[in-house]
Design a protein around this motif. Sequence first.
Motif, PDB file in Angstrom:
ATOM      1  N   LEU A 118      44.285  34.916  27.431  1.00 26.58           N
ATOM      2  CA  LEU A 118      45.021  34.257  26.352  1.00 26.58           C
ATOM      3  C   LEU A 118      44.189  34.216  25.069  1.00 26.58           C
ATOM      4  O   LEU A 118      44.696  34.468  23.973  1.00 26.58           O
ATOM      5  CB  LEU A 118      45.385  32.828  26.768  1.00 26.58           C
ATOM      6  N   ALA A 119      42.888  33.911  25.218  1.00 27.63           N
ATOM      7  CA  ALA A 119      42.030  33.766  24.053  1.00 27.63           C
ATOM      8  C   ALA A 119      41.848  35.088  23.318  1.00 27.63           C
ATOM      9  O   ALA A 119      41.882  35.139  22.084  1.00 27.63           O
ATOM     10  CB  ALA A 119      40.666  33.207  24.486  1.00 27.63           C
ATOM     11  N   TYR A 120      41.666  36.183  24.048  1.00 33.18           N
ATOM     12  CA  TYR A 120      41.400  37.454  23.393  1.00 33.18           C
ATOM     13  C   TYR A 120      42.656  38.034  22.754  1.00 33.18           C
ATOM     14  O   TYR A 120      42.571  38.774  21.772  1.00 33.18           O
ATOM     15  CB  TYR A 120      40.778  38.431  24.388  1.00 33.18           C
ATOM     16  N   ALA A 121      43.821  37.711  23.296  1.00 34.63           N
ATOM     17  CA  ALA A 121      45.055  38.099  22.619  1.00 34.63           C
ATOM     18  C   ALA A 121      45.178  37.362  21.291  1.00 34.63           C
ATOM     19  O   ALA A 121      45.552  37.948  20.268  1.00 34.63           O
ATOM     20  CB  ALA A 121      46.263  37.806  23.509  1.00 34.63           C
ATOM     21  N   MET A 122      44.843  36.087  21.296  1.00 38.35           N
ATOM     22  CA  MET A 122      44.877  35.307  20.060  1.00 38.35           C
ATOM     23  C   MET A 122      43.871  35.870  19.053  1.00 38.35           C
ATOM     24  O   MET A 122      44.157  35.964  17.853  1.00 38.35           O
ATOM     25  CB  MET A 122      44.547  33.839  20.361  1.00 38.35           C
ATOM     26  N   LEU A 123      42.698  36.289  19.531  1.00 41.22           N
ATOM     27  CA  LEU A 123      41.689  36.868  18.652  1.00 41.22           C
ATOM     28  C   LEU A 123      42.195  38.157  18.005  1.00 41.22           C
ATOM     29  O   LEU A 123      41.877  38.450  16.848  1.00 41.22           O
ATOM     30  CB  LEU A 123      40.412  37.146  19.452  1.00 41.22           C
TER      31      LEU A 123
ATOM     32  N   PRO B  92      44.511  47.194  23.644  1.00 38.51           N
ATOM     33  CA  PRO B  92      43.358  48.003  24.058  1.00 38.51           C
ATOM     34  C   PRO B  92      42.401  47.237  24.962  1.00 38.51           C
ATOM     35  O   PRO B  92      42.137  46.048  24.751  1.00 38.51           O
ATOM     36  CB  PRO B  92      42.696  48.369  22.723  1.00 38.51           C
ATOM     37  N   VAL B  93      41.879  47.935  25.973  1.00 39.93           N
ATOM     38  CA  VAL B  93      41.030  47.297  26.977  1.00 39.93           C
ATOM     39  C   VAL B  93      39.781  48.142  27.215  1.00 39.93           C
ATOM     40  O   VAL B  93      39.732  49.324  26.890  1.00 39.93           O
ATOM     41  CB  VAL B  93      41.773  47.108  28.314  1.00 39.93           C
ATOM     42  N   THR B  94      38.795  47.503  27.801  1.00 39.80           N
ATOM     43  CA  THR B  94      37.584  48.185  28.249  1.00 39.80           C
ATOM     44  C   THR B  94      36.925  47.330  29.313  1.00 39.80           C
ATOM     45  O   THR B  94      37.441  46.263  29.673  1.00 39.80           O
ATOM     46  CB  THR B  94      36.625  48.439  27.075  1.00 39.80           C
TER      47      THR B  94
ATOM     48  N   VAL C 275      50.731  36.156  25.718  1.00 42.11           N
ATOM     49  CA  VAL C 275      51.183  36.894  26.894  1.00 42.11           C
ATOM     50  C   VAL C 275      50.701  38.345  26.855  1.00 42.11           C
ATOM     51  O   VAL C 275      50.569  39.002  27.900  1.00 42.11           O
ATOM     52  CB  VAL C 275      52.727  36.830  27.018  1.00 42.11           C
ATOM     53  N   VAL C 276      50.396  38.879  25.665  1.00 38.90           N
ATOM     54  CA  VAL C 276      49.896  40.245  25.561  1.00 38.90           C
ATOM     55  C   VAL C 276      48.548  40.379  26.277  1.00 38.90           C
ATOM     56  O   VAL C 276      48.267  41.376  26.932  1.00 38.90           O
ATOM     57  CB  VAL C 276      49.765  40.663  24.080  1.00 38.90           C
ATOM     58  N   GLY C 277      47.711  39.344  26.144  1.00 38.75           N
ATOM     59  CA  GLY C 277      46.433  39.363  26.854  1.00 38.75           C
ATOM     60  C   GLY C 277      46.619  39.372  28.354  1.00 38.75           C
ATOM     61  O   GLY C 277      45.846  40.013  29.090  1.00 38.75           O
TER      62      GLY C 277
ATOM     63  N   GLY D 132      39.730  44.949  30.929  1.00 30.14           N
ATOM     64  CA  GLY D 132      40.696  44.044  30.324  1.00 30.14           C
ATOM     65  C   GLY D 132      40.348  43.857  28.865  1.00 30.14           C
ATOM     66  O   GLY D 132      39.465  44.530  28.322  1.00 30.14           O
ATOM     67  N   PRO D 133      41.016  42.956  28.162  1.00 32.53           N
ATOM     68  CA  PRO D 133      40.669  42.680  26.761  1.00 32.53           C
ATOM     69  C   PRO D 133      39.302  42.017  26.682  1.00 32.53           C
ATOM     70  O   PRO D 133      38.949  41.196  27.526  1.00 32.53           O
ATOM     71  CB  PRO D 133      41.784  41.736  26.303  1.00 32.53           C
TER      72      PRO D 133
END
Length: 582
Positions: A41-46, A326-328, A52-54, A77-78
């Motif tokens: 959730l936090a990294y989607a917000m970032l 995007p993820v890694t 929900v995208v995160g 993941g993000p």
Amino acid sequence: TDTAIAPPSLAGRWRAYRQSALTDDLVAAVIVTILLVPQSLAYAMLAGLPPVVGVMASLLPIVGYALFGSSTTLAVGPVAVLAMMTAQAIGAVSAAHGIEPHLAALVLALEMAAVFLVAALLRLETLAALLGAPVLHGFITGAALVIAIGQLPALLGIAAKGSTVVEMGRSVATAGSIAPHATTAAIGLLALALLWSLRRHGSRLLQAAGLPPRRAQLLARTAPIVVVAAAVTGIALFPAAAEGVALAGRISLGDGLSFPLPWQAPPAVWRALAMPAVLLALVAYVESLAVAEALGARRGEKVSPRRELFGLAAANAAASVAGGMPVTGGFARSIVNFDAGARTRLAGVWTAILLAVAIALLGDVLQYLPKAVLAATIIVAVLSLVDFGPFVLAWRYSRTEFGLMLLVALMTLTVGVKEALFAGVVAAVGVLLQRTARPHWTEVGRLAGTEVFRNVSRFKVETLPHVLAIRVDESLVFTNSRWISETLSAALAGRPRLRHVVLMMSGVNGIDLTGLEVLMQLDRELDARGVRLHFSELKGPVRDRLERAGIGDWLSGEIYMTQHDAFCALAKDSAESAAAPA
């Protein structure tokens, strides 16, 4: 007759997996899932995307990597740095072309997948060397600081925004009032203090309570879920007290499935995101490979750089078609996955399943989660990446590389990620060219009583008055060949009795066409002065190429197997010349 041994059936492999690794993988999946709920959730917000995208970026991408990657413990993941770069890449593009940022993120993920796939097919994994240690350390430190500073508005309830410190400062200056929202600031600062304290002292306190060290360390790393649960409970019980506090909103997997498809974006968006995709892919690959190799070394496992490219291609393609970002490979979750005892890549698959179940069960509850708590989670996570140790080491070891590291860090903070990385790569190439253009060389002599040759300025050595022995410590290529020729010509000045020049080539790994022509010209110039040019300790591949170029036809001197052979032969020649009648 020999009978072929049939491969184990699917049922047989499942039984073997259930007996050997299933329990460990499930335990690791549970612990990583606890960490992933707030992180996703936090990294989607970032990244400037809906929470929900995160979550969607933490489901299918894990499965995609498990199918094609090579590390048994890497958790994709993000991640914070990639999320920040995603925000910078999609922000301007989505505004310029009138599309949702989420659609731009899907296009970016799919283009990154294509970059990874092409790199794997063309075996370009060595391109990761473009981000050398100074550039990478400077970038990670600068990115971590700019991410942490960028979360202060959400943490304190301040109306400010920007992707660099300069932009955020300008935003604050033009906002007029920068007074924080009291309740938001109280929640954010309390969450920050709790997360920081649990991170630093949680393991020690749990061990003091009687838990084994390994279990205490794992539980301490899942501290964010405790803070999230406390914040959600407080807001749910006292909603009136939280008036004006920004909340994450309801999280539903159904909402996550109603997303645009990347091919719905106009061609101009694909073109605009092409170069950012290459840059993000390079950073993602370097970060992921570094984590995978570090964990693989601790377990004695071999990580395949090429398979990592295929794994990241599959993960980002899955993120694009599943409504993610995007993820890694993430450092924090991979460490937790490793320490929790994950045995195979199926631990990632179990993590995806458990995360989907957790969001399905808790999605409604997360609508009470303050964004300030997510901001605190990000700040604590990224500040662990800030390490000034490499700066101190670089200052002591190489002031040039320290300057490069500092340049990248400051540009990341003040100018932007893309510009900082571009400048860092260009500057690193410039430093490399400068070093190869002026390679190290030295006159050498023999240590008395040995066959060892060392620098005449550093050691007491034996030399021959008619011989100049030079050790070349760099390959002879177009960037340095003429400099070496000019330097040798200067070294010959003031030595009228000189009759032989020996180039000790033990440090030369290659000679390009320019280097060959310079050597041929040097031989002609020396020969005109009555001086013969010799080579010693030529490496096999270098000698093979010189022989194909007809070295026997133009070299005035000899090729010696070792420098000692050259010393002995030329010492004898000098003695015979001295004994000959005038």
